[in-house]
Design a protein around this motif. Structure first.
Motif, PDB file in Angstrom:
ATOM      1  N   THR A  20       1.359   1.387  -8.171  1.00 29.60           N
ATOM      2  CA  THR A  20       0.405   2.475  -7.948  1.00 29.60           C
ATOM      3  C   THR A  20       1.134   3.748  -7.520  1.00 29.60           C
ATOM      4  O   THR A  20       0.682   4.853  -7.817  1.00 29.60           O
ATOM      5  N   GLN A  21       2.280   3.600  -6.849  1.00 28.76           N
ATOM      6  CA  GLN A  21       3.085   4.769  -6.519  1.00 28.76           C
ATOM      7  C   GLN A  21       3.550   5.478  -7.791  1.00 28.76           C
ATOM      8  O   GLN A  21       3.434   6.706  -7.914  1.00 28.76           O
ATOM      9  N   GLU A  81       9.206  -2.108  -1.018  1.00 27.36           N
ATOM     10  CA  GLU A  81       8.612  -0.834  -0.602  1.00 27.36           C
ATOM     11  C   GLU A  81       9.340   0.297  -1.329  1.00 27.36           C
ATOM     12  O   GLU A  81      10.572   0.243  -1.494  1.00 27.36           O
ATOM     13  N   GLY A  82       8.616   1.311  -1.777  1.00 25.25           N
ATOM     14  CA  GLY A  82       9.238   2.400  -2.505  1.00 25.25           C
ATOM     15  C   GLY A  82       9.178   3.717  -1.750  1.00 25.25           C
ATOM     16  O   GLY A  82       8.199   4.004  -1.061  1.00 25.25           O
ATOM     17  N   VAL A  83      10.238   4.528  -1.860  1.00 24.73           N
ATOM     18  CA  VAL A  83      10.271   5.875  -1.303  1.00 24.73           C
ATOM     19  C   VAL A  83      10.698   6.827  -2.412  1.00 24.73           C
ATOM     20  O   VAL A  83      11.787   6.676  -2.990  1.00 24.73           O
ATOM     21  N   ALA A  84       9.837   7.793  -2.735  1.00 28.57           N
ATOM     22  CA  ALA A  84      10.133   8.782  -3.771  1.00 28.57           C
ATOM     23  C   ALA A  84      10.072  10.176  -3.154  1.00 28.57           C
ATOM     24  O   ALA A  84       9.175  10.474  -2.355  1.00 28.57           O
ATOM     25  N   PRO A 114      -2.557   2.995   1.304  1.00 28.48           N
ATOM     26  CA  PRO A 114      -2.655   1.539   1.136  1.00 28.48           C
ATOM     27  C   PRO A 114      -2.213   1.115  -0.258  1.00 28.48           C
ATOM     28  O   PRO A 114      -1.878   1.960  -1.111  1.00 28.48           O
ATOM     29  N   ARG A 115      -2.236  -0.192  -0.533  1.00 29.20           N
ATOM     30  CA  ARG A 115      -1.705  -0.736  -1.788  1.00 29.20           C
ATOM     31  C   ARG A 115      -2.370  -0.142  -3.026  1.00 29.20           C
ATOM     32  O   ARG A 115      -1.741  -0.005  -4.080  1.00 29.20           O
ATOM     33  N   SER A 156      -4.383  -0.117 -12.848  1.00 26.38           N
ATOM     34  CA  SER A 156      -4.666  -0.125 -11.409  1.00 26.38           C
ATOM     35  C   SER A 156      -3.465  -0.533 -10.579  1.00 26.38           C
ATOM     36  O   SER A 156      -3.465  -0.363  -9.369  1.00 26.38           O
ATOM     37  N   GLY A 157      -2.435  -1.095 -11.207  1.00 25.99           N
ATOM     38  CA  GLY A 157      -1.290  -1.573 -10.435  1.00 25.99           C
ATOM     39  C   GLY A 157      -1.531  -2.902  -9.778  1.00 25.99           C
ATOM     40  O   GLY A 157      -0.783  -3.307  -8.878  1.00 25.99           O
TER      41      GLY A 157
END
Length: 537
Positions: free
Chosen positions: A487-488, A527-530, A458-459, A17-18
Protein backbone atom coordinates in the motif's frame (compact mmCIF):
# COMPACT_ATOMS: atom_id res chain seq x y z
CA UNK A 1 -7.37 19.87 -16.98
CA UNK A 2 -10.22 19.12 -14.60
CA UNK A 3 -11.32 16.16 -16.74
CA UNK A 4 -7.82 14.74 -16.59
CA UNK A 5 -7.88 14.99 -12.80
CA UNK A 6 -11.16 13.04 -12.66
CA UNK A 7 -9.73 10.30 -14.85
CA UNK A 8 -6.68 10.02 -12.62
CA UNK A 9 -8.79 9.82 -9.48
CA UNK A 10 -10.93 7.09 -11.05
CA UNK A 11 -7.81 5.12 -11.87
CA UNK A 12 -6.47 5.46 -8.32
CA UNK A 13 -9.72 4.03 -6.91
CA UNK A 14 -9.26 0.97 -9.11
CA UNK A 15 -5.78 0.26 -7.75
CA UNK A 16 -4.91 -2.92 -5.90
CA UNK A 17 -5.62 -2.86 -2.17
CA UNK A 18 -2.28 -4.36 -1.13
CA UNK A 19 -4.02 -7.21 0.69
CA UNK A 20 -2.38 -10.61 1.20
CA UNK A 21 -4.64 -12.02 -1.54
CA UNK A 22 -3.58 -9.29 -4.00
CA UNK A 23 0.10 -9.81 -3.25
CA UNK A 24 -0.08 -13.60 -3.57
CA UNK A 25 -2.08 -13.46 -6.80
CA UNK A 26 0.40 -11.09 -8.46
CA UNK A 27 3.39 -13.19 -7.34
CA UNK A 28 1.77 -16.33 -8.77
CA UNK A 29 0.89 -14.63 -12.06
CA UNK A 30 4.42 -13.34 -12.53
CA UNK A 31 5.93 -16.73 -11.74
CA UNK A 32 3.71 -18.36 -14.39
CA UNK A 33 4.64 -15.68 -16.93
CA UNK A 34 8.31 -16.35 -16.16
CA UNK A 35 7.83 -20.10 -16.60
CA UNK A 36 6.10 -19.56 -19.95
CA UNK A 37 8.95 -17.32 -21.10
CA UNK A 38 11.48 -19.98 -20.13
CA UNK A 39 9.57 -22.74 -21.89
CA UNK A 40 8.41 -20.92 -25.01
CA UNK A 41 10.96 -18.14 -25.37
CA UNK A 42 8.08 -15.69 -25.85
CA UNK A 43 7.46 -12.77 -23.51
CA UNK A 44 3.78 -12.64 -22.61
CA UNK A 45 3.90 -9.32 -20.78
CA UNK A 46 3.81 -8.72 -17.04
CA UNK A 47 0.02 -8.50 -16.85
CA UNK A 48 -0.79 -11.37 -19.19
CA UNK A 49 -3.51 -13.59 -17.79
CA UNK A 50 -2.12 -17.09 -17.12
CA UNK A 51 -3.85 -20.06 -18.71
CA UNK A 52 -5.92 -21.76 -16.03
CA UNK A 53 -5.16 -25.42 -15.44
CA UNK A 54 -8.24 -26.97 -13.85
CA UNK A 55 -8.35 -30.49 -15.25
CA UNK A 56 -6.79 -33.49 -13.50
CA UNK A 57 -6.10 -31.57 -10.32
CA UNK A 58 -5.36 -33.79 -7.31
CA UNK A 59 -8.28 -34.04 -4.89
CA UNK A 60 -8.08 -32.05 -1.63
CA UNK A 61 -6.43 -34.28 0.95
CA UNK A 62 -4.07 -35.83 -1.61
CA UNK A 63 -0.38 -35.91 -0.68
CA UNK A 64 2.15 -34.99 -3.39
CA UNK A 65 5.79 -33.93 -3.64
CA UNK A 66 6.48 -30.44 -4.99
CA UNK A 67 9.66 -28.44 -5.75
CA UNK A 68 9.82 -24.92 -4.29
CA UNK A 69 11.09 -22.43 -6.89
CA UNK A 70 10.43 -19.05 -5.28
CA UNK A 71 9.42 -17.29 -2.08
CA UNK A 72 6.34 -15.12 -2.32
CA UNK A 73 6.08 -11.73 -0.64
CA UNK A 74 3.64 -13.32 1.82
CA UNK A 75 6.41 -15.58 3.18
CA UNK A 76 5.06 -18.77 1.61
CA UNK A 77 6.93 -20.91 -0.89
CA UNK A 78 5.68 -21.15 -4.48
CA UNK A 79 6.16 -24.70 -5.70
CA UNK A 80 5.56 -26.84 -8.80
CA UNK A 81 4.42 -30.44 -9.21
CA UNK A 82 6.21 -32.45 -11.88
CA UNK A 83 4.44 -32.24 -15.23
CA UNK A 84 2.24 -29.29 -14.27
CA UNK A 85 2.47 -25.51 -14.44
CA UNK A 86 0.06 -25.10 -11.55
CA UNK A 87 1.59 -23.27 -8.59
CA UNK A 88 1.25 -24.68 -5.08
CA UNK A 89 1.47 -22.25 -2.17
CA UNK A 90 3.35 -24.00 0.64
CA UNK A 91 4.24 -22.54 4.08
CA UNK A 92 7.50 -23.20 5.93
CA UNK A 93 9.43 -23.90 2.73
CA UNK A 94 12.39 -22.32 0.97
CA UNK A 95 13.56 -22.18 -2.67
CA UNK A 96 15.31 -25.44 -3.58
CA UNK A 97 13.30 -27.57 -1.13
CA UNK A 98 11.40 -30.60 -2.32
CA UNK A 99 8.59 -31.02 0.19
CA UNK A 100 5.69 -33.37 0.78
CA UNK A 101 2.41 -31.47 1.02
CA UNK A 102 -1.28 -32.21 1.45
CA UNK A 103 -3.63 -30.41 -0.93
CA UNK A 104 -6.00 -28.18 1.02
CA UNK A 105 -7.84 -26.09 -1.57
CA UNK A 106 -7.71 -25.23 -5.26
CA UNK A 107 -8.31 -21.61 -6.21
CA UNK A 108 -10.12 -22.42 -9.40
CA UNK A 109 -10.28 -18.93 -10.89
CA UNK A 110 -6.52 -18.56 -10.48
CA UNK A 111 -3.62 -20.86 -11.33
CA UNK A 112 -2.67 -21.84 -7.82
CA UNK A 113 -3.62 -24.17 -4.99
CA UNK A 114 -3.12 -23.98 -1.23
CA UNK A 115 -1.28 -26.87 0.38
CA UNK A 116 -0.29 -27.85 3.93
CA UNK A 117 3.36 -28.56 4.66
CA UNK A 118 4.02 -32.13 5.82
CA UNK A 119 7.78 -32.74 5.62
CA UNK A 120 11.00 -31.99 3.76
CA UNK A 121 11.86 -34.65 1.19
CA UNK A 122 15.08 -33.05 -0.07
CA UNK A 123 16.34 -29.89 1.68
CA UNK A 124 17.50 -26.79 -0.15
CA UNK A 125 21.09 -25.64 0.18
CA UNK A 126 19.61 -22.57 1.89
CA UNK A 127 17.86 -24.64 4.57
CA UNK A 128 19.48 -25.39 7.93
CA UNK A 129 16.98 -26.72 10.44
CA UNK A 130 19.53 -26.37 13.26
CA UNK A 131 18.76 -22.64 13.13
CA UNK A 132 15.15 -23.24 14.22
CA UNK A 133 14.72 -21.82 17.72
CA UNK A 134 11.12 -22.80 18.46
CA UNK A 135 9.60 -26.26 18.85
CA UNK A 136 6.33 -24.97 17.35
CA UNK A 137 7.91 -23.84 14.09
CA UNK A 138 6.17 -25.51 11.18
CA UNK A 139 2.83 -25.45 12.99
CA UNK A 140 2.40 -21.96 14.51
CA UNK A 141 1.36 -19.30 12.00
CA UNK A 142 3.68 -16.66 13.49
CA UNK A 143 7.09 -17.38 11.88
CA UNK A 144 8.08 -18.52 8.39
CA UNK A 145 11.88 -18.28 8.12
CA UNK A 146 13.58 -19.75 11.18
CA UNK A 147 15.40 -22.31 8.97
CA UNK A 148 16.89 -19.50 6.84
CA UNK A 149 20.15 -17.68 7.49
CA UNK A 150 19.43 -14.13 8.62
CA UNK A 151 21.38 -12.57 5.77
CA UNK A 152 19.12 -14.47 3.34
CA UNK A 153 16.05 -13.22 5.19
CA UNK A 154 17.23 -9.64 4.65
CA UNK A 155 17.88 -10.28 0.95
CA UNK A 156 14.38 -11.69 0.58
CA UNK A 157 12.85 -8.67 2.30
CA UNK A 158 14.71 -6.38 -0.08
CA UNK A 159 13.09 -8.33 -2.94
CA UNK A 160 9.67 -7.87 -1.29
CA UNK A 161 10.14 -4.09 -1.39
CA UNK A 162 11.39 -4.24 -4.99
CA UNK A 163 8.37 -6.26 -6.13
CA UNK A 164 5.98 -4.03 -4.20
CA UNK A 165 7.10 -0.92 -6.09
CA UNK A 166 7.31 -2.78 -9.41
CA UNK A 167 3.75 -4.14 -9.21
CA UNK A 168 1.78 -1.72 -7.02
CA UNK A 169 3.16 1.76 -7.70
CA UNK A 170 2.04 1.88 -11.37
CA UNK A 171 5.24 3.82 -12.08
CA UNK A 172 7.71 3.28 -14.93
CA UNK A 173 10.99 1.72 -13.73
CA UNK A 174 12.99 4.89 -14.37
CA UNK A 175 11.04 6.75 -11.66
CA UNK A 176 11.84 4.14 -8.99
CA UNK A 177 15.37 4.35 -7.54
CA UNK A 178 17.31 1.20 -6.72
CA UNK A 179 15.96 -0.28 -3.49
CA UNK A 180 18.57 -0.08 -0.74
CA UNK A 181 19.56 -3.03 1.45
CA UNK A 182 17.20 -3.89 4.27
CA UNK A 183 18.38 -2.77 7.72
CA UNK A 184 18.45 -5.78 10.05
CA UNK A 185 17.25 -6.05 13.61
CA UNK A 186 19.96 -6.14 16.31
CA UNK A 187 17.99 -9.03 17.85
CA UNK A 188 16.63 -11.91 15.76
CA UNK A 189 15.05 -13.66 18.77
CA UNK A 190 13.88 -12.16 22.05
CA UNK A 191 12.84 -8.91 20.38
CA UNK A 192 9.04 -8.66 20.60
CA UNK A 193 7.89 -6.33 23.38
CA UNK A 194 4.23 -7.25 22.84
CA UNK A 195 2.49 -10.58 22.31
CA UNK A 196 -1.22 -11.35 22.36
CA UNK A 197 -1.86 -15.09 22.82
CA UNK A 198 -5.50 -16.09 23.01
CA UNK A 199 -7.82 -18.96 23.85
CA UNK A 200 -11.11 -19.97 22.25
CA UNK A 201 -14.41 -20.38 24.05
CA UNK A 202 -15.84 -23.78 25.05
CA UNK A 203 -17.79 -25.68 22.40
CA UNK A 204 -21.25 -24.13 21.90
CA UNK A 205 -20.31 -21.26 24.22
CA UNK A 206 -22.74 -18.89 22.49
CA UNK A 207 -25.65 -21.14 23.41
CA UNK A 208 -24.78 -22.65 26.77
CA UNK A 209 -22.57 -20.01 28.44
CA UNK A 210 -21.07 -22.73 30.61
CA UNK A 211 -17.55 -22.25 32.05
CA UNK A 212 -14.51 -24.24 31.04
CA UNK A 213 -14.05 -27.60 32.77
CA UNK A 214 -10.29 -27.56 32.09
CA UNK A 215 -7.71 -25.06 30.92
CA UNK A 216 -8.15 -24.40 27.19
CA UNK A 217 -5.23 -24.28 24.73
CA UNK A 218 -3.56 -20.86 24.97
CA UNK A 219 -1.38 -19.61 22.16
CA UNK A 220 -1.54 -18.65 18.50
CA UNK A 221 -3.27 -19.93 15.38
CA UNK A 222 -2.31 -23.28 13.90
CA UNK A 223 -1.18 -22.42 10.36
CA UNK A 224 -3.98 -22.62 7.83
CA UNK A 225 -6.73 -23.20 10.40
CA UNK A 226 -8.89 -21.33 12.90
CA UNK A 227 -7.65 -23.65 15.65
CA UNK A 228 -5.57 -22.34 18.55
CA UNK A 229 -2.24 -24.11 19.08
CA UNK A 230 -1.29 -24.49 22.75
CA UNK A 231 2.07 -22.73 23.11
CA UNK A 232 4.06 -22.73 26.33
CA UNK A 233 6.76 -20.32 25.22
CA UNK A 234 7.47 -17.96 22.30
CA UNK A 235 11.22 -17.33 21.82
CA UNK A 236 10.75 -14.20 19.69
CA UNK A 237 9.29 -12.47 22.79
CA UNK A 238 11.54 -10.51 25.14
CA UNK A 239 12.55 -12.23 28.37
CA UNK A 240 9.93 -10.45 30.44
CA UNK A 241 7.17 -11.07 27.87
CA UNK A 242 8.06 -14.78 27.96
CA UNK A 243 7.97 -14.63 31.75
CA UNK A 244 4.56 -12.97 31.53
CA UNK A 245 3.35 -15.74 29.23
CA UNK A 246 4.49 -18.36 31.72
CA UNK A 247 2.74 -16.53 34.60
CA UNK A 248 -0.49 -16.03 32.65
CA UNK A 249 -0.63 -19.71 31.73
CA UNK A 250 -0.13 -20.60 35.40
CA UNK A 251 -2.94 -18.19 36.34
CA UNK A 252 -5.26 -19.81 33.82
CA UNK A 253 -4.55 -23.24 35.32
CA UNK A 254 -6.34 -21.94 38.40
CA UNK A 255 -8.86 -19.47 36.96
CA UNK A 256 -10.12 -21.21 33.79
CA UNK A 257 -13.45 -21.91 35.51
CA UNK A 258 -14.15 -18.15 35.62
CA UNK A 259 -14.41 -17.97 31.81
CA UNK A 260 -17.40 -18.87 29.64
CA UNK A 261 -15.94 -17.53 26.40
CA UNK A 262 -12.62 -17.01 24.69
CA UNK A 263 -10.30 -14.07 25.30
CA UNK A 264 -7.06 -12.44 24.19
CA UNK A 265 -4.26 -12.07 26.73
CA UNK A 266 -2.12 -8.94 26.57
CA UNK A 267 1.61 -9.30 27.27
CA UNK A 268 3.37 -5.92 27.04
CA UNK A 269 6.84 -5.05 28.25
CA UNK A 270 7.17 -1.97 30.44
CA UNK A 271 10.44 -0.48 31.69
CA UNK A 272 11.37 1.36 34.85
CA UNK A 273 14.78 2.95 34.51
CA UNK A 274 16.91 3.41 37.65
CA UNK A 275 19.93 5.69 37.07
CA UNK A 276 22.97 4.39 38.92
CA UNK A 277 23.94 7.87 40.06
CA UNK A 278 20.57 8.39 41.80
CA UNK A 279 19.36 6.79 44.97
CA UNK A 280 15.81 6.05 43.92
CA UNK A 281 14.14 4.69 40.78
CA UNK A 282 12.35 6.72 38.18
CA UNK A 283 10.43 5.81 35.04
CA UNK A 284 10.94 9.16 33.27
CA UNK A 285 12.59 12.57 33.63
CA UNK A 286 9.25 13.99 34.75
CA UNK A 287 8.68 11.27 37.33
CA UNK A 288 11.85 11.98 39.29
CA UNK A 289 10.01 14.41 41.49
CA UNK A 290 7.38 11.82 42.41
CA UNK A 291 7.54 9.19 45.11
CA UNK A 292 8.47 5.91 43.39
CA UNK A 293 6.28 2.85 43.80
CA UNK A 294 7.87 -0.34 45.18
CA UNK A 295 9.86 -2.49 42.80
CA UNK A 296 8.15 -5.71 41.69
CA UNK A 297 9.27 -9.10 43.07
CA UNK A 298 11.99 -10.94 41.18
CA UNK A 299 9.55 -13.57 39.86
CA UNK A 300 7.62 -10.81 38.06
CA UNK A 301 10.51 -8.75 36.66
CA UNK A 302 13.67 -8.96 34.57
CA UNK A 303 16.62 -6.63 35.29
CA UNK A 304 18.91 -5.38 32.53
CA UNK A 305 22.13 -3.74 33.72
CA UNK A 306 24.14 -1.08 31.86
CA UNK A 307 26.95 1.19 33.01
CA UNK A 308 24.55 4.11 33.58
CA UNK A 309 21.31 2.53 34.75
CA UNK A 310 19.32 -0.57 35.64
CA UNK A 311 16.19 -1.26 33.61
CA UNK A 312 13.57 -3.14 35.60
CA UNK A 313 11.24 -4.74 33.06
CA UNK A 314 7.78 -6.01 33.91
CA UNK A 315 4.96 -7.48 31.84
CA UNK A 316 1.71 -5.48 31.73
CA UNK A 317 -1.45 -7.53 31.12
CA UNK A 318 -4.16 -4.85 31.43
CA UNK A 319 -5.15 -3.00 28.25
CA UNK A 320 -5.97 0.13 30.25
CA UNK A 321 -2.68 0.20 32.17
CA UNK A 322 0.18 2.44 31.07
CA UNK A 323 3.41 0.99 29.70
CA UNK A 324 6.72 2.85 29.63
CA UNK A 325 9.29 2.47 26.86
CA UNK A 326 12.64 4.10 26.16
CA UNK A 327 13.88 4.85 22.65
CA UNK A 328 17.44 6.10 22.98
CA UNK A 329 17.26 9.12 25.32
CA UNK A 330 13.48 9.49 24.92
CA UNK A 331 10.73 8.06 27.09
CA UNK A 332 7.24 7.17 25.90
CA UNK A 333 4.09 6.32 27.83
CA UNK A 334 1.30 4.43 26.10
CA UNK A 335 -1.92 2.64 26.92
CA UNK A 336 -0.54 -0.90 27.13
CA UNK A 337 -3.06 -2.26 24.65
CA UNK A 338 -2.52 0.45 22.02
CA UNK A 339 -0.17 0.37 19.04
CA UNK A 340 3.50 1.10 19.55
CA UNK A 341 6.33 -0.51 17.57
CA UNK A 342 6.95 -4.00 18.99
CA UNK A 343 10.72 -4.31 18.46
CA UNK A 344 12.54 -1.90 20.74
CA UNK A 345 15.98 -3.16 19.69
CA UNK A 346 15.65 -1.62 16.21
CA UNK A 347 13.73 1.53 17.20
CA UNK A 348 16.80 3.72 17.94
CA UNK A 349 18.31 2.75 14.55
CA UNK A 350 14.98 3.32 12.82
CA UNK A 351 14.20 6.73 14.35
CA UNK A 352 17.80 7.86 13.76
CA UNK A 353 17.45 6.94 10.07
CA UNK A 354 14.26 9.00 9.76
CA UNK A 355 16.00 11.83 11.62
CA UNK A 356 18.90 11.75 9.13
CA UNK A 357 16.54 11.85 6.13
CA UNK A 358 13.67 14.13 7.17
CA UNK A 359 15.67 17.15 5.92
CA UNK A 360 17.41 17.45 2.53
CA UNK A 361 21.14 16.77 2.46
CA UNK A 362 23.21 19.97 2.88
CA UNK A 363 24.58 19.55 -0.65
CA UNK A 364 21.11 19.20 -2.20
CA UNK A 365 20.81 21.74 -5.05
CA UNK A 366 17.96 24.24 -4.99
CA UNK A 367 15.81 23.94 -8.09
CA UNK A 368 13.67 27.02 -7.46
CA UNK A 369 13.51 30.13 -5.28
CA UNK A 370 10.97 28.45 -2.97
CA UNK A 371 13.25 25.49 -2.26
CA UNK A 372 16.08 27.80 -1.23
CA UNK A 373 14.17 28.55 1.98
CA UNK A 374 15.15 26.33 4.92
CA UNK A 375 12.67 23.75 6.17
CA UNK A 376 11.58 24.99 9.59
CA UNK A 377 8.43 22.98 10.34
CA UNK A 378 7.36 19.35 10.80
CA UNK A 379 3.89 17.88 10.38
CA UNK A 380 3.62 14.32 11.73
CA UNK A 381 0.52 12.68 10.24
CA UNK A 382 -0.85 9.60 12.06
CA UNK A 383 1.33 10.69 14.99
CA UNK A 384 0.09 8.21 17.61
CA UNK A 385 1.73 8.90 20.94
CA UNK A 386 4.35 11.14 19.33
CA UNK A 387 7.26 8.87 18.35
CA UNK A 388 8.37 10.91 15.32
CA UNK A 389 7.13 14.31 16.49
CA UNK A 390 9.24 14.02 19.64
CA UNK A 391 12.37 12.33 18.26
CA UNK A 392 12.57 14.79 15.33
CA UNK A 393 11.49 18.00 17.08
CA UNK A 394 14.97 19.41 17.73
CA UNK A 395 15.56 19.70 13.95
CA UNK A 396 12.73 22.16 13.35
CA UNK A 397 13.21 25.72 14.57
CA UNK A 398 9.65 26.76 13.67
CA UNK A 399 7.95 23.97 15.58
CA UNK A 400 6.39 20.54 15.10
CA UNK A 401 2.80 19.33 15.15
CA UNK A 402 1.54 15.76 15.52
CA UNK A 403 -1.94 14.94 14.25
CA UNK A 404 -3.93 11.79 15.03
CA UNK A 405 -7.58 10.77 15.01
CA UNK A 406 -7.40 9.26 18.53
CA UNK A 407 -8.04 11.60 21.45
CA UNK A 408 -6.28 9.10 23.74
CA UNK A 409 -3.17 9.14 21.53
CA UNK A 410 -3.12 12.95 21.56
CA UNK A 411 -3.41 12.95 25.36
CA UNK A 412 -0.47 10.57 25.75
CA UNK A 413 1.57 12.37 23.08
CA UNK A 414 1.15 15.66 24.96
CA UNK A 415 2.26 13.98 28.19
CA UNK A 416 5.22 12.41 26.40
CA UNK A 417 6.35 15.80 25.11
CA UNK A 418 6.32 17.11 28.69
CA UNK A 419 8.11 14.00 29.97
CA UNK A 420 10.89 14.72 27.46
CA UNK A 421 11.09 18.39 28.48
CA UNK A 422 9.68 19.69 25.19
CA UNK A 423 7.65 22.90 25.61
CA UNK A 424 4.31 23.39 23.85
CA UNK A 425 5.87 26.29 21.96
CA UNK A 426 7.97 23.73 20.06
CA UNK A 427 5.75 20.63 19.97
CA UNK A 428 1.97 20.39 19.93
CA UNK A 429 -0.61 17.73 19.11
CA UNK A 430 -4.03 17.96 17.48
CA UNK A 431 -6.83 15.40 17.23
CA UNK A 432 -8.21 15.25 13.66
CA UNK A 433 -9.47 12.73 11.14
CA UNK A 434 -7.04 12.00 8.29
CA UNK A 435 -9.49 13.38 5.75
CA UNK A 436 -9.51 16.72 7.62
CA UNK A 437 -5.80 16.83 8.35
CA UNK A 438 -4.46 19.85 6.50
CA UNK A 439 -6.92 22.51 7.63
CA UNK A 440 -6.55 26.17 6.64
CA UNK A 441 -5.13 26.84 10.12
CA UNK A 442 -2.44 24.19 9.62
CA UNK A 443 -1.61 25.53 6.16
CA UNK A 444 -1.21 29.06 7.55
CA UNK A 445 0.93 27.96 10.48
CA UNK A 446 3.09 25.56 8.46
CA UNK A 447 3.85 26.88 4.95
CA UNK A 448 4.36 24.00 2.52
CA UNK A 449 7.61 25.46 1.15
CA UNK A 450 9.15 25.30 4.62
CA UNK A 451 7.55 22.08 5.91
CA UNK A 452 8.47 18.40 5.98
CA UNK A 453 5.77 15.77 6.53
CA UNK A 454 6.23 12.30 7.99
CA UNK A 455 3.47 9.75 7.30
CA UNK A 456 3.01 6.47 9.20
CA UNK A 457 -0.49 5.18 8.32
CA UNK A 458 -2.08 1.82 9.23
CA UNK A 459 -1.65 -1.24 6.96
CA UNK A 460 -4.40 -0.15 4.58
CA UNK A 461 -2.35 2.94 3.71
CA UNK A 462 -3.68 6.42 2.95
CA UNK A 463 -7.05 7.05 1.36
CA UNK A 464 -7.54 9.24 -1.70
CA UNK A 465 -8.85 12.21 0.32
CA UNK A 466 -5.67 12.28 2.41
CA UNK A 467 -3.37 12.05 -0.62
CA UNK A 468 -5.28 14.82 -2.40
CA UNK A 469 -4.97 17.03 0.70
CA UNK A 470 -1.26 16.32 0.90
CA UNK A 471 -0.75 17.27 -2.75
CA UNK A 472 -2.65 20.53 -2.23
CA UNK A 473 -0.62 21.27 0.89
CA UNK A 474 2.54 20.54 -1.16
CA UNK A 475 5.21 20.13 1.54
CA UNK A 476 8.82 20.32 0.38
CA UNK A 477 9.73 16.87 1.66
CA UNK A 478 7.82 13.71 2.66
CA UNK A 479 9.04 10.67 4.55
CA UNK A 480 6.55 7.81 4.22
CA UNK A 481 6.89 5.03 6.81
CA UNK A 482 4.77 1.91 6.39
CA UNK A 483 4.19 -1.57 7.80
CA UNK A 484 2.75 -2.59 4.39
CA UNK A 485 5.14 -1.80 1.53
CA UNK A 486 2.47 -2.70 -1.04
CA UNK A 487 0.00 0.00 0.00
CA UNK A 488 3.00 2.29 0.51
CA UNK A 489 4.06 1.72 -3.11
CA UNK A 490 0.48 2.32 -4.30
CA UNK A 491 0.24 5.63 -2.42
CA UNK A 492 3.68 6.83 -3.47
CA UNK A 493 2.69 6.16 -7.08
CA UNK A 494 -0.13 8.68 -6.59
CA UNK A 495 2.27 11.27 -5.15
CA UNK A 496 4.80 10.81 -7.96
CA UNK A 497 2.16 11.06 -10.70
CA UNK A 498 0.41 13.94 -8.94
CA UNK A 499 -3.16 15.09 -9.45
CA UNK A 500 -4.25 17.92 -11.68
CA UNK A 501 -7.09 20.31 -10.94
CA UNK A 502 -9.08 21.21 -7.82
CA UNK A 503 -6.34 23.35 -6.31
CA UNK A 504 -3.65 20.68 -6.30
CA UNK A 505 -1.22 23.12 -8.00
CA UNK A 506 -0.09 20.27 -10.25
CA UNK A 507 2.13 19.12 -7.37
CA UNK A 508 4.07 15.91 -7.76
CA UNK A 509 7.05 14.24 -6.09
CA UNK A 510 10.21 12.36 -6.96
CA UNK A 511 11.53 9.44 -4.93
CA UNK A 512 14.92 10.02 -3.36
CA UNK A 513 15.33 6.64 -1.64
CA UNK A 514 13.49 3.50 -0.53
CA UNK A 515 14.62 0.86 1.94
CA UNK A 516 13.22 -1.76 4.27
CA UNK A 517 13.64 -2.26 8.01
CA UNK A 518 13.29 -5.70 9.56
CA UNK A 519 11.11 -5.19 12.61
CA UNK A 520 10.01 -8.84 12.64
CA UNK A 521 12.87 -11.31 12.04
CA UNK A 522 11.86 -14.90 11.22
CA UNK A 523 8.68 -13.62 9.55
CA UNK A 524 7.74 -12.34 6.09
CA UNK A 525 6.99 -8.81 7.31
CA UNK A 526 9.10 -5.80 6.36
CA UNK A 527 8.70 -2.11 7.22
CA UNK A 528 9.36 0.42 4.47
CA UNK A 529 10.79 3.96 4.58
CA UNK A 530 10.60 6.11 1.44
CA UNK A 531 11.94 9.67 1.10
CA UNK A 532 10.28 12.01 -1.42
CA UNK A 533 11.03 15.51 -2.68
CA UNK A 534 8.58 17.92 -4.22
CA UNK A 535 9.32 18.55 -7.89
CA UNK A 536 9.51 22.31 -8.56
CA UNK A 537 9.09 23.00 -12.25
Amino acid sequence: MKGKGKKLRKREKAMESGSVEDVLRIDVQNLIVSLNQDNDGVAEGENAAPELETENLPEPGTEIDVKVVELSSTGDGLALHEGSKRVYVVPFSIPGDTVKVKIFRHVLDESYSIADFISVVTPSELRDDSRIGCKYFGKCSGCQFQMMDYSEQLKHKKRIVEKAFRHFSQLPPELIPAIQDTIGSPLQYGYRTKLTPHFDGPPSWRKNREPFTSRPPIGFMLKGTHQTLDIEDCPIGTDVVRLGMKNERARMEVEYGNYTRGATILLRESTRRIPKNESRPSSSPKARSKSPSPLPPDNAAVKVETESYTDVKTCVTSNTATSTEYVGPYVFYNPAGSFFQNNNSILPVFTDYVRQHILPPPSSPSSSPSSSQPIKYLVDAYSGSGLFTITLSSLFSGGSVGIDISDASIKYATENAAANDLPLSRVRFIAADAKDLFTPAIRRAYPGDQTAVVIDPPRKGCDQDFLSQLLRFAPRRVVYVSCNVHTQARDIGVLVRGLEGEGSKGTRYSIESIRGFDFFPQTGHVEGVAVLNRVDE
